[in-house]
Every structure is written in structure tokens, then in C-alpha cells.
Write a protein that holds these residues in place. Structure first.
Motif, PDB file in Angstrom:
ATOM      1  N   LYS A 122       0.831  -1.217   0.000  1.00  0.00           N
ATOM      2  CA  LYS A 122       0.000   0.000   0.000  1.00  0.00           C
ATOM      3  C   LYS A 122       0.853   1.249   0.000  1.00  0.00           C
ATOM      4  O   LYS A 122       0.335   2.354  -0.080  1.00  0.00           O
ATOM      5  N   ASN A 123       2.156   1.075   0.169  1.00  0.00           N
ATOM      6  CA  ASN A 123       3.018   2.242   0.280  1.00  0.00           C
ATOM      7  C   ASN A 123       4.161   2.234  -0.721  1.00  0.00           C
ATOM      8  O   ASN A 123       5.143   2.949  -0.546  1.00  0.00           O
ATOM      9  N   GLY A 124       4.024   1.421  -1.735  1.00  0.00           N
ATOM     10  CA  GLY A 124       5.036   1.432  -2.782  1.00  0.00           C
ATOM     11  C   GLY A 124       6.323   0.712  -2.426  1.00  0.00           C
ATOM     12  O   GLY A 124       7.346   0.926  -3.052  1.00  0.00           O
ATOM     13  N   ILE A 125       6.283  -0.144  -1.392  1.00  0.00           N
ATOM     14  CA  ILE A 125       7.438  -0.980  -1.068  1.00  0.00           C
ATOM     15  C   ILE A 125       7.158  -2.376  -1.600  1.00  0.00           C
ATOM     16  O   ILE A 125       6.051  -2.890  -1.437  1.00  0.00           O
ATOM     17  N   LEU A 126       8.160  -2.984  -2.214  1.00  0.00           N
ATOM     18  CA  LEU A 126       7.975  -4.343  -2.717  1.00  0.00           C
ATOM     19  C   LEU A 126       8.615  -5.350  -1.766  1.00  0.00           C
ATOM     20  O   LEU A 126       9.843  -5.384  -1.643  1.00  0.00           O
ATOM     21  N   PRO A 127       7.808  -6.163  -1.074  1.00  0.00           N
ATOM     22  CA  PRO A 127       8.382  -7.228  -0.248  1.00  0.00           C
ATOM     23  C   PRO A 127       8.519  -8.491  -1.097  1.00  0.00           C
ATOM     24  O   PRO A 127       7.566  -8.902  -1.755  1.00  0.00           O
ATOM     25  N   ILE A 128       9.694  -9.063  -1.132  1.00  0.00           N
ATOM     26  CA  ILE A 128       9.928 -10.245  -1.976  1.00  0.00           C
ATOM     27  C   ILE A 128      10.260 -11.448  -1.098  1.00  0.00           C
ATOM     28  O   ILE A 128      11.156 -11.372  -0.255  1.00  0.00           O
ATOM     29  N   ILE A 129       9.552 -12.537  -1.329  1.00  0.00           N
ATOM     30  CA  ILE A 129       9.832 -13.769  -0.591  1.00  0.00           C
ATOM     31  C   ILE A 129      10.715 -14.670  -1.448  1.00  0.00           C
ATOM     32  O   ILE A 129      10.361 -14.983  -2.588  1.00  0.00           O
ATOM     33  N   LEU A 130      11.881 -15.029  -0.906  1.00  0.00           N
ATOM     34  CA  LEU A 130      12.745 -16.002  -1.591  1.00  0.00           C
ATOM     35  C   LEU A 130      12.991 -17.165  -0.649  1.00  0.00           C
ATOM     36  O   LEU A 130      12.884 -17.000   0.575  1.00  0.00           O
ATOM     37  N   ASP A 131      13.344 -18.309  -1.199  1.00  0.00           N
ATOM     38  CA  ASP A 131      13.545 -19.454  -0.306  1.00  0.00           C
ATOM     39  C   ASP A 131      14.779 -19.228   0.576  1.00  0.00           C
ATOM     40  O   ASP A 131      15.661 -18.428   0.251  1.00  0.00           O
ATOM     41  N   ALA A 132      14.799 -19.940   1.695  1.00  0.00           N
ATOM     42  CA  ALA A 132      15.811 -19.697   2.718  1.00  0.00           C
ATOM     43  C   ALA A 132      17.237 -19.874   2.173  1.00  0.00           C
ATOM     44  O   ALA A 132      18.150 -19.110   2.523  1.00  0.00           O
ATOM     45  N   ALA A 133      17.443 -20.851   1.278  1.00  0.00           N
ATOM     46  CA  ALA A 133      18.786 -21.103   0.758  1.00  0.00           C
ATOM     47  C   ALA A 133      19.264 -19.915  -0.079  1.00  0.00           C
ATOM     48  O   ALA A 133      20.420 -19.479   0.033  1.00  0.00           O
ATOM     49  N   THR A 134      18.374 -19.366  -0.910  1.00  0.00           N
ATOM     50  CA  THR A 134      18.739 -18.210  -1.729  1.00  0.00           C
ATOM     51  C   THR A 134      19.057 -17.010  -0.837  1.00  0.00           C
ATOM     52  O   THR A 134      20.011 -16.262  -1.078  1.00  0.00           O
ATOM     53  N   VAL A 135      18.235 -16.835   0.200  1.00  0.00           N
ATOM     54  CA  VAL A 135      18.474 -15.718   1.120  1.00  0.00           C
ATOM     55  C   VAL A 135      19.828 -15.895   1.826  1.00  0.00           C
ATOM     56  O   VAL A 135      20.610 -14.948   1.939  1.00  0.00           O
TER      57      VAL A 135
END
Ligand code: SF4
Lengths: 217, 468
Positions: A122-135
Motif C-alpha cells: 500500500k506504500n510502494g514498497i515491494l516485499p519479496i519472498i525467496l527461499d531460505a537457501a537463496t536468502v
């Protein structure tokens, strides 16, 4: 809301899980009736050595040298790399407002808390979910490479590393549409005024008590 | 075809429109408003020249910033004062009912909704506050929203939502003596983890949940968000209906029977399917105490502080080490050796009449221990306070050395003057033990009202099953 299509940004790592909204923006700053100006108090209790209060001149406050965002190499970061359950706790939208005001436009984590996740969009921030290994790998790469940046392309749903490796990510299509076009949800919903009214009149028949006010006011 | 879950029933009844990808426009029956998360939403309405869609669906109350001491001179902190005044002004401008700071009905938003009957079975209830899940105790779909969504509800009476997955947490059997709703929910969070409910709506069921009073059910649903779930709810039964009857916002006479017959359907069908089911045995639950900085970091009062060395997951282990440092505790210390400096009985989790009775029963005729610097009771609402005074509970607390305060959020999040000093340790009946939650550097142990009361009179945590 500002639209979000693609960006390149410096990555800052925050290597702890369950970062809660009380940490992102402590309660004393919630007394503000504005939407802006929260950036200097983002992570206030970790970032400064003294106790922060609203209205203080933050430029003269002693910085905590052990807090990662205070390191010179992360100055100007616009992508936050985080751990599990980022943004847990309260519904305060002051948390994304503070992140945005500080300069973050993207947050990458293995998981987010629901309300926070929603508030980001709602505020123009993009939350991205990546798998734990990539993170994990990103954490290692950021630590080893000062000046580590990522290219984030929302339309293509990819993140490109400095080596040219492309990492795909998922995003809800409706939220993507709103973010890419900078659309305001309220405006979209008000295109369906007739349907809302039709629902209300049907509901008023089925459950009239939902449309009464208090008995003894 | 499988039957419907309670969640399906609540959801389906509120869909105004559905997109192909499952995104729904969901109708909101009740919107509760408080001073912290609403000013920017009202400002947004004003800037866009919009009016509230349905004024009578809103009910407002200031709670986070209000002082719990004498209010006749207003609020000392100018910034808090402005925020509360802004709510007053916005409610006046837009015609929204508000119980202002000096109204006898004022209290914590999640206490007054049910108390007024403004929360009803079958409703969708939202509020710019994550503990809105509390209202799910009534068989309602209730969840917290951010300020943009507050504005969205004000302007359209709807929210754009996608349905979550369904999780049934079934607690079966009989709870032991001294084991309360708070212990049940702390045990659930310990079991599934603070992110265990993320992406789910939780239904709490099973015989132990059914045996709880409405107050107890509210305590359980209240902490759904501490398990990661935006919403938590419990099916309707006679207790629900009896609680609602006769309250100011309850259905009028002419609608009552019709309402009750609809509400009787508000439970999951026997053949309904859940995406996930968790079973917990009531007999396995003991009075719980948290030792760390996340609500999942809890143990039975009979246990000792766990050793991070035996945690295999490195991220979790780091979290435990950091929590122990922050809390000033060592692995292996028995919980009953921990001595709080302050005791706080209050918050939307545990400030209802039943909570105050449970605490008073423990301390009656006793005194707060010497090492406790402050023990305070903050009733959840003006009406709870009044009732407690009618029952003489205030005298019991005051005689024991507790402070008896005015209603509000108080030291649950320390936005007003009530807070911990750095390093102070608190036995608290609230819901969050995050770093700094009750004051910068403050150390929070979450417990039930009876456990907090027992800690106050003994000067350290005790197993209340071993007291009288
Ligand atoms: S009592 Fe605490 S948790 Fe409840 S609404 Fe107030 S601040 Fe939030």
C-alpha cells in the motif's frame, strides 16, 4: 502512491529473524499524526545509543557503531535483506512509512508477517519472498562484496545479481498491477459502488440487526 | 461435497465481488477506531474529499495514549494530547460515535467492542490494530489492518482481501487447576511458533476451548497474531449468545430470535476440511511463563530456562542467545527463581472482570513483596473498573499494595507515562515481550493474571498450583 517498475539498489543485510514492528519504529514515534518523517527513527533503539523521543534533533544523537545500518558501506541502501517473519507484531503502518522514508523500496526475506506484508504494497514498497537457501546465499554475497547491488524488475519478476544471475520471484498479480501502475485501492473499489450497494440491501434483508445503531445512545 | 468451515461461512457471507484470481471485495460490518492508527486515514479522506461510507458502522475510542492516573487535567504529554484531540475532532467532523477519554464507557478498543455488543457473531470486524483477532471469540471474522486499510474501510465499507488457508487448533481434554486461557494460548504459540499461523486463519476448537468463558476465549483469540495469524475465531454456542444478550448494540427485540437462529449456524460443519490441523492435549498444559523476547519463547513454570546450546537451528540459536542477553538471564535458571521488579495486570489480553477476579483471589489478604517496586492493575474499560469496584476487588488490590488505575493500554506498550525503566523486569499479563515493548530496555515475562498476582505477593514466579 509512487509506482514501482524496476530499480537498482545497494543491499543492506539485517541478519536476525522475527524483527518486529516495535523495533522497526518504536511506539513513542507513533504519536505523530503525519505519514512522513519517520525515517530518522527507523530501528531507533538499535541505531542510536541514547533514548529517542519525537521532536528530537536526530543528527546530533550518538550512533550505535555495532548496528549494521550505521556502517559506512551500507549508507544509501535501498534494498533490505532480512530473515524469517520480518515485520511481525503490530499493524502499525508507521513501519513501512519509516522504511520508505529511510530509503528502502525493496525488502527480501524468506517470510513476512501478514499485516506488514500487506502494508508494504500500500506504500510502494515491494516485499519479496525467496527461499531460505537463496536468502542465505545473498547474505554471504553481501558480506563478502562491499557495494553489493541488485537489480529488481517487478514487471519481469526477477532479481539480477552483479554476476548476472537472475532469480525469479512470485508476486500476487493484483498487487503487482497496483504497484506497477501506482494505483490507489480506494479508487479501484469505488468503481464497484453499485455492487456494494446491492450487497448492502441484500444483507439488510437477511440480517437487519447489522444495520441498527445502539439501543440506548 | 465436504461441509464448510466457520471461516468459509464467515467469508462467503461477506463477499461483495470476486476476481478470477480469488481477490475479493469483502464487506465490513464493524470498524473500531482508536487514536494511533486513524489520524492519517482521516487526513486521507479529507484530502480526497471523501466521506465515510457508513458512519454507524464505526465506533471510536482513545486507549493507547490515555493516562491511567487522574484525567481531570487532561494529558500532560503534548504530543499524546494532540493525537487524542485529533481523534475527538475527526469523530465530531465525520459524525462517528466516540467514547471519549472521560466517558464512563471508555476503555481498550478490544474490550469495549464486545462489552457494548458492538461485536456480534457473524460479523466482519476490523480495526487498525493487530489484536483485533480478539473479537473472533464471538464467531466473527476479525482482523487487524493498517492505516491505508482504515481509510479504505472508512471510504468504502469494504476491504480488498484474499482468503487465507484454514488451520484448526484443537485443544482437547480438561485443563488442570490453575491453568488458564492465557496458558493455553502461550502453549499453542510455543507449539506452532510465532510464524506458525502466518497465511492462515485459525479456528480454536476442542473441548478445552469450549470450556472457556467468553473472557477466556477472547484471551485466546487475542493472541492469534502472536502465532502469525491475522484472524482467530471460535464457533458460537450458548455462552456466546448469553454474553451478547442485552448489550447496548445487541440486536433489538424484534430481531433477536432471527439473529440467534442465524448465529447457531456459526460453527464448522462436522465434515469440513481444514488445510492444517494441530491437536494439543489440555492435560499437557501448565501455567506458562515466557523467558525471551518473542511470545514463542515460553516454558512451563516448573521448567528452567532452555539452553541455546541444544538448539540445532543456528538462526534460532542466535535469537535465543540475543534474547537471554537482553533479558539478563542464564540458561538453566529455574523460572521460579526469577524476580520481577514490576507487575502489570491489564491489556486487551487480560483486563476483563474475570481476569481481575482471578488475580484478586490470589492476593486476597496478602501483601505485595518488598522487592516489587510497582504493582498495578489497569482495568480494560470504565465498565470493568466499575464492576470490579462493586465487587470490592479494588480494595483487595489496594490493601495488598497494588495501584488501581484508570482504563487504557498503559504499560502493555508504554505509549503513555506507564513504562519500565531500562533493565527492569516485569511480570505482565499483556501479549508481547518484544525488546523495548514496555519501555526501552524493559524485560517482559508474559503470564496469566493469577500468575502475575502470585509473583507480586511472592516476589518471584511461583507455580500457582502449589499455592492455596
Ligand atoms: S492493550 Fe496493548 S495490545 Fe491491546 S490494543 Fe492496547 S496496546 Fe495493543
Amino acid at each position: 502512491m509512487d509506482s514501482f517498475k524496476k530499480m537498482q539498489g545497494l543491499v543492506a543485510p539485517l541478519d536476525r529473524s522475527n524483527v518486529d514492528t516495535d523495533q522497526i519504529i518504536p511506539k513513542q514515534f507513533l504519536k505523530s499524526i503525519k505519514r512522513t518523517g519517520f525515517g530518522p527513527n527507523l530501528f531507533d533503539e538499535w541505531r542510536y545509543l541514547d533514548h529517542g523521543e519525537p521532536g528530537m534533533d536526530n543528527s546530533g544523537r550518538p550512533l550505535n557503531p555495532d548496528f549494521i545500518l550505521n556502517e559506512e558501506r551500507y549508507r544509501g541502501a535501498s534494498i533490505l535483506l532480512a530473515r524469517d517473519n520480518f515485520g511481525c507484531g503490530s499493524s502499525r503502518e508507521h513501519a513501512p512509512w519509516a522504511l520508505l522514508d529511510y530509503g528502502f523500496r525493496v525488502i527480501i526475506a524468506p517470510s513476512f508477517a501478514d499485516i506488514f506484508f500487506n502494508n508494504c504494497f500500500k506504500n510502494g514498497i515491494l516485499p519479496i519472498i525467496l527461499d531460505a537457501a537463496t536468502v542465505d546465499k545473498l547474505f554471504a554475497d553481501v558480506a563478502e562484496n562491499p557495494g553489493y547491488t541488485l537489480d529488481v524488475d517487478l514487471e519481469k519478476q526477477t532479481i539480477v545479481t552483479p554476476d548476472g544471475e537472475a532469480i525469479a520471484f512470485e508476486v500476487d498479480q493484483f498487487r503487482k498491477h497496483c504497484l506497477v501502475n501506482g494505483l490507489d485501492d480506494i479508487g479501484l473499489t469505488l468503481e464497484h459502488v453499485e455492487e456494494i450497494r446491492a450487497y448492502e440491501s441484500r444483507r439488510q434483508n437477511e440480517a437487519p440487526w447489522l444495520f441498527q445503531s445502539a439501543e440506548n445512545q | 461435497m465436504a461441509g464448510k468451515t466457520l471461516y468459509d461461512k464467515l467469508w462467503d457471507a461477506h463477499v461483495v465481488r470476486q476476481e478470477d484470481d480469488g481477490t475479493c471485495l469483502l464487506y465490513i460490518d464493524r470498524h473500531l477506531v482508536h487514536e494511533v492508527t486513524s489520524p492519517q486515514a482521516f487526513e486521507g479522506l479529507r484530502l480526497a474529499n471523501r466521506a465515510p461510507w457508513r458512519v454507524d458502522a464505526n465506533l471510536a475510542v482513545p486507549d493507547h495514549n490515555v493516562p491511567t492516573t487522574d484525567r481531570s487535567h487532561g494529558i500532560a504529554d503534548p504530543i499524546s494530547r494532540i493525537q487524542v484531540q485529533t481523534l475527538d475532532q475527526n469523530c465530531t467532523t465525520f459524525g462517528i460515535t466516540e467514547f471519549n477519554m472521560n466517558d464512563p464507557r471508555q476503555g481498550i478498543v478490544h474490550v469495549i467492542g464486545p462489552e457494548q455488543g458492538a461485536t456480534l457473531p457473524g460479523m466482519t470486524v476490523v480495526c487498525g490494530d493487530s489484536h483485533t483477532s480478539t473479537h473472533g471469540a464471538f464467531g466473527a471474522l476479525a482482523f487487524g489492518i493498517g492505516t491505508s486499510e482504515v481509510e479504505h474501510v472508512l471510504a468504502t465499507q469494504c476491504l480488498i482481501q484474499k482468503k487465507a488457508k484454514s488451520l484448526l487448533v484443537s485443544v482437547d481434554g480438561e485443563l488442570g487447576r490453575g491453568v488458564t486461557a492465557k496458558d493455553v494460548v502461550l502453549a499453542i504459540i510455543h507449539h506452532i511458533g510465532t510464524a506458525g499461523g502466518t497465511g492462515y486463519a485459525i479456528e480454536f476448537g476442542g473441548s478445552a476451548i469450549q470450556s472457556l468463558s467468553m473472557e477466556g476465549r477472547m484471551t485466546v483469540c487475542n493472541m492469534s497474531i502472536e502465532a502469525g495469524a491475522r484472524a482467530g475465531f471460535i464457533g458460537v454456542d450458548d455462552k456466546t449468545i448469553d454474553y451478547v444478550k442485552g448489550r447496548p448494540y445487541a440486536p433489538r427485540e424484534e430481531y433477536w430470535e432471527q439473529a440467534v437462529s442465524t448465529w447457531r449456524e456459526l460453527h464448522s460443519d462436522a465434515d469440513a476440511n481444514f488445510d492444517r490441523v494441530v491437536h494439543i492435549k489440555a492435560e499437557d498444559i501448565s501455567p506458562f511463563v515466557t523467558w525471551g523476547t518473542s511470545p514463542e519463547m515460553g516454558v512451563p513454570v516448573t521448567a528452567a530456562i532452555p539452553d541455546p546450546g541444544s538448539e540445532p537451528d543456528p538462526v534460532k540459536r542466535d535469537g535465543m542467545v540475543r534474547a537471554l542477553t537482553y533479558m539478563g538471564l542464564k540458561a538453566g535458571t529455574p523460572i521460579t527463581e526469577i524476580k520481577p521488579d514490576k507487575v502489570f495486570i491489564g491489556s486487551c489480553t487480560n483486563s476483563r472482570i474475570e481476569d481481575l477476579r482471578a488475580a484478586a483471589a490470589i492476593i486476597e489478604g496478602k501483601k505485595v513483596a518488598e522487592n516489587i517496586k510497582l504493582a498495578m492493575v489497569v482495568p480494560g474499560s470504565g465498565l470493568v473498573k466499575h464492576q470490579a469496584e462493586q465487587e470490592g476487588l479494588d480494595k483487595i488490590f489496594i490493601d495488598a499494595g497494588f495501584e488501581w488505575r484508570e482504563p487504557g493500554c498503559s504499560m502493555c506498550l508504554a505509549m503513555n507515562a506507564d513504562r519500565l525503566e531500562p533493565g527492569e523486569r516485569c511480570a505482565s499479563t499483556s501479549n508481547r515481550n518484544f525488546e523495548g515493548r514496555q519501555g526501552q530496555g524493559g524485560r517482559t515475562h508474559l503470564v496469566s493474571p493469577a500468575m502475575a498476582a502470585a509473583a507480586a505477593v511472592n516476589g518471584h514466579f511461583v507455580d500457582i498450583r502449589e499455592t492455596k
